[in-house]
Design an enzyme around this catalytic site. Structure first.
Site, PDB file in Angstrom:
ATOM      1  N   THR A   1       0.833  -1.213   0.000  1.00  0.00           N
ATOM      2  CA  THR A   1       0.000   0.000   0.000  1.00  0.00           C
ATOM      3  C   THR A   1       0.866   1.261   0.000  1.00  0.00           C
ATOM      4  OG1 THR A   1      -1.452   1.325   1.439  1.00  0.00           O
ATOM      5  CG2 THR A   1      -0.185  -0.370   2.520  1.00  0.00           C
ATOM      6  N   ASP A   2       0.302   2.355  -0.496  1.00  0.00           N
ATOM      7  CA  ASP A   2       1.030   3.639  -0.461  1.00  0.00           C
ATOM      8  C   ASP A   2       1.267   4.108   0.976  1.00  0.00           C
ATOM      9  OD1 ASP A   2      -1.596   4.405   0.166  1.00  0.00           O
ATOM     10  OD2 ASP A   2      -1.662   6.064  -1.269  1.00  0.00           O
ATOM     11  N   GLU A   3       0.482   3.552   1.930  1.00  0.00           N
ATOM     12  CA  GLU A   3       0.599   4.025   3.312  1.00  0.00           C
ATOM     13  C   GLU A   3       1.952   3.672   3.931  1.00  0.00           C
ATOM     14  OE1 GLU A   3      -2.800   3.875   5.793  1.00  0.00           O
ATOM     15  OE2 GLU A   3      -4.197   3.725   4.116  1.00  0.00           O
TER      16      GLU A   3
ATOM     17  N   TYR B   1      -1.347  -0.382  11.124  1.00  0.00           N
ATOM     18  CA  TYR B   1      -1.683  -0.978   9.820  1.00  0.00           C
ATOM     19  C   TYR B   1      -0.532  -0.804   8.841  1.00  0.00           C
ATOM     20  CZ  TYR B   1      -3.456  -1.211   5.022  1.00  0.00           C
ATOM     21  OH  TYR B   1      -3.598  -1.480   3.677  1.00  0.00           O
TER      22      TYR B   1
ATOM     23  N   LYS C   1       2.039  -3.594   7.233  1.00  0.00           N
ATOM     24  CA  LYS C   1       2.117  -3.788   5.773  1.00  0.00           C
ATOM     25  C   LYS C   1       3.553  -3.570   5.290  1.00  0.00           C
ATOM     26  CE  LYS C   1      -0.599  -4.476   3.020  1.00  0.00           C
ATOM     27  NZ  LYS C   1      -1.088  -5.758   2.411  1.00  0.00           N
TER      28      LYS C   1
HETATM   29  N1  LIG Z   1      -8.522  -0.826   0.134  1.00  0.00           N
HETATM   30  C1  LIG Z   1      -7.531  -0.017  -0.222  1.00  0.00           C
HETATM   31  O1  LIG Z   1      -7.730   1.183  -0.425  1.00  0.00           O
HETATM   32  C2  LIG Z   1      -6.137  -0.566  -0.415  1.00  0.00           C
HETATM   33  C3  LIG Z   1      -5.161   0.247  -0.986  1.00  0.00           C
HETATM   34  C4  LIG Z   1      -3.876  -0.273  -1.192  1.00  0.00           C
HETATM   35  C5  LIG Z   1      -3.605  -1.582  -0.831  1.00  0.00           C
HETATM   36  N2  LIG Z   1      -4.558  -2.350  -0.255  1.00  0.00           N
HETATM   37  C6  LIG Z   1      -4.227  -3.724   0.101  1.00  0.00           C
HETATM   38  O2  LIG Z   1      -5.016  -4.568  -0.733  1.00  0.00           O
HETATM   39  C7  LIG Z   1      -5.347  -5.772  -0.039  1.00  0.00           C
HETATM   40  C8  LIG Z   1      -6.853  -5.976  -0.055  1.00  0.00           C
HETATM   41  O3  LIG Z   1      -7.479  -4.844   0.565  1.00  0.00           O
HETATM   42  P1  LIG Z   1      -9.069  -4.792   0.707  1.00  0.00           P
HETATM   43  O4  LIG Z   1      -9.439  -3.375   0.832  1.00  0.00           O
HETATM   44  O5  LIG Z   1      -9.696  -5.624  -0.328  1.00  0.00           O
HETATM   45  O6  LIG Z   1      -9.253  -5.505   2.117  1.00  0.00           O
HETATM   46  P2  LIG Z   1     -10.542  -6.098   2.814  1.00  0.00           P
HETATM   47  O7  LIG Z   1     -10.398  -5.778   4.254  1.00  0.00           O
HETATM   48  O8  LIG Z   1     -11.777  -5.716   2.102  1.00  0.00           O
HETATM   49  O9  LIG Z   1     -10.372  -7.679   2.594  1.00  0.00           O
HETATM   50  C9  LIG Z   1      -9.362  -8.419   3.216  1.00  0.00           C
HETATM   51  C10 LIG Z   1      -9.673  -9.892   2.978  1.00  0.00           C
HETATM   52  O10 LIG Z   1      -8.620 -10.667   3.579  1.00  0.00           O
HETATM   53  C11 LIG Z   1      -9.216 -11.717   4.336  1.00  0.00           C
HETATM   54  N3  LIG Z   1      -8.304 -12.048   5.450  1.00  0.00           N
HETATM   55  C12 LIG Z   1      -7.962 -11.251   6.503  1.00  0.00           C
HETATM   56  N4  LIG Z   1      -7.111 -11.905   7.307  1.00  0.00           N
HETATM   57  C13 LIG Z   1      -6.887 -13.128   6.741  1.00  0.00           C
HETATM   58  C14 LIG Z   1      -6.089 -14.240   7.078  1.00  0.00           C
HETATM   59  N5  LIG Z   1      -5.349 -14.260   8.198  1.00  0.00           N
HETATM   60  N6  LIG Z   1      -6.091 -15.324   6.259  1.00  0.00           N
HETATM   61  C15 LIG Z   1      -6.863 -15.339   5.137  1.00  0.00           C
HETATM   62  N7  LIG Z   1      -7.637 -14.308   4.763  1.00  0.00           N
HETATM   63  C16 LIG Z   1      -7.651 -13.216   5.555  1.00  0.00           C
HETATM   64  C17 LIG Z   1     -10.538 -11.143   4.825  1.00  0.00           C
HETATM   65  O11 LIG Z   1     -11.444 -12.171   5.197  1.00  0.00           O
HETATM   66  C18 LIG Z   1     -10.986 -10.368   3.607  1.00  0.00           C
HETATM   67  O12 LIG Z   1     -11.677 -11.183   2.692  1.00  0.00           O
HETATM   68  C19 LIG Z   1      -4.757  -5.612   1.364  1.00  0.00           C
HETATM   69  O13 LIG Z   1      -3.525  -6.289   1.391  1.00  0.00           O
HETATM   70  C20 LIG Z   1      -4.555  -4.121   1.526  1.00  0.00           C
HETATM   71  O14 LIG Z   1      -3.505  -3.832   2.404  1.00  0.00           O
HETATM   72  C21 LIG Z   1      -5.823  -1.876  -0.044  1.00  0.00           C
END
Ligand SMILES: NC(=O)c1ccc[n+]([C@@H]2O[C@H](COP(=O)([O-])OP(=O)(O)OC[C@H]3O[C@@H](n4cnc5c(N)ncnc54)[C@H](O)[C@@H]3O)[C@@H](O)[C@H]2O)c1
Length: 339
Positions: free
Chosen positions: A126-128, A150, A154
């Protein structure tokens, strides 16, 4: 036929990615490993769950036995790790699960990938991890200065993945994307929360003065970038993935209210998030030069997103009546149900 192990495929970005992959690649098999935490929702993929190219495993990426069993049985060539605890606010209240999943879970997947051999391990970061920047934009080589549990966890997973490239020659690529929005986002993040609250005529809790800036990336653009990087990315590299839409939270809040024809009286300024980063900004020229650009303008994609939440109350209303409600009340110290 290529077999992909997608972790966290029942969450917001993961489910959009799985659907997009199955649409674009008729000759793939996707195994989705998901723990189904509060953020994981089988309803996100109900339309494709019977597709014979898709398999679901309910399990934890921290569970070595489950992970090894998947590698043994399905022999995935490409691993895409979306699974994570993802909500900054929750990481401030209880960081434990963030450290477990976002660091140790990555370790478990890396170890299995090393043991069984893979063509690619794509770590979704993530950009964070860069932290806040007052002016200019972060490039991939800039130092990481994460400031929430968080983003720190990450950053741990991000650098651990890189260390497996350097130390064990594991074929790793890392992506760092900006804030995503779109369909199927758990309604605790800014856009999904504010759209659904506005639809219910509830207050929109804006942190501080609302002037925090984020770069916004439509989820299908993020998914297309991941696909593009799988095909074209160079091993050992990090790629920033941004939407090119830097906006203040308060600007987006007004835009949502205007599109829904709701009053600005719904805006409620609340105490700022602890350690709230002021601005995130990515320099995405590395990925752009490789040949990927986002396709969606913010205005159009936000309008589509709002329309999706308007048309899919059956998806978000049950979520907002469950675990979410308790979290919301305690977190914002705000009544949730007309109390
Ligand atoms: N949402 C954003 O704006 C954003 C931006 C940049 C990067 N990301 C990254 O993208 C990825 C997905 O983000 P998102 O927004 O879809 O997240 P989300 O919270 O909607 O979904 C996370 C998923 O991971 C599953 N999960 C959590 N812990 C787990 C574990 N121990 N084992 C198996 N599954 C597990 C959850 O059940 C869920 O389905 C993450 O890695 C996040 O850091 C998100």
């Amino acid at each position: 036929m290529k077999t992909y192990l997608v972790t966290g495929g029942s969450g917001f970005i993961g489910s959009n990615f799985v659907r997009q992959m199955l649409q674009n690649d008729t000759n793939c098999h996707i195994v989705n490993l998901d723990k189904l935490t509060y953020a994981g929702n089988p309803a996100n993929l109900v339309d494709i769950e019977m597709d014979e190219r898709y398999s679901f495993v309910h399990g934890d990426i921290c569970d070595t036995d489950v992970v090894r069993q998947i590698f043994h049985q399905h022999k995935p060539q490409i691993i895409i790790n979306f699974a994570a605890e993802t909500h900054v606010d929750r990481s401030i209240g209880s960081p434990d699960d963030f450290i477990k999943t976002d660091v140790f879970g990555v370790f478990t997947l890396l170890e299995a990938s090393k043991e069984f051999g893979v063509d690619l391990f794509l770590q979704i970061s993530t950009d964070e991890v860069y932290g806040s920047i007052a002016e200019g934009s972060f490039c991939e080589g800039d130092p990481l200065l994460p400031s929430s549990p968080y983003s720190a966890s990450k950053a741990g997973g991000d650098r651990l993945a890189y260390s497996y490239y350097v130390t064990y020659n594991l074929p790793v690529i890392i992506t760092r994307a900006s804030n995503n929005y779109g369909p199927f986002q758990y309604p605790e993040k800014l856009i999904s929360l504010f759209v659904t609250n506005a639809l219910e005529d509830r207050d929109l809790p804006v942190y501080g003065d609302g002037k925090n800036v984020r770069d916004w990336l439509y989820v299908s653009d993020h998914c297309s970038a991941v696909h593009f990087i799988i095909e074209n990315g160079k091993l050992g590299e990090v790629y920033n993935v941004g939407g090119g839409n830097e906006l203040q939270n308060i600007h987006i809040t007004h835009q949502i209210l205007e599109q829904l024809g709701k009053s600005a009286d719904l805006i409620k300024f609340v105490e700022d998030r602890k350690g709230h980063d002021l601005r995130y900004s990515l320099d995405c020229s590395k990925l752009n030069q490789l040949g990927w650009m986002p396709e969606h303008s913010f205005d159009e994609a936000l309008a589509e997103t709002i329309h999706w939440y308007q048309s899919n109350e059956a998806w978000w209303a049950p979520i907002k009546s469950g675990e979410f409600k308790e979290y919301y009340k305690s977190h914002y110290n705000m009544a949730y149900e007309g109390e």
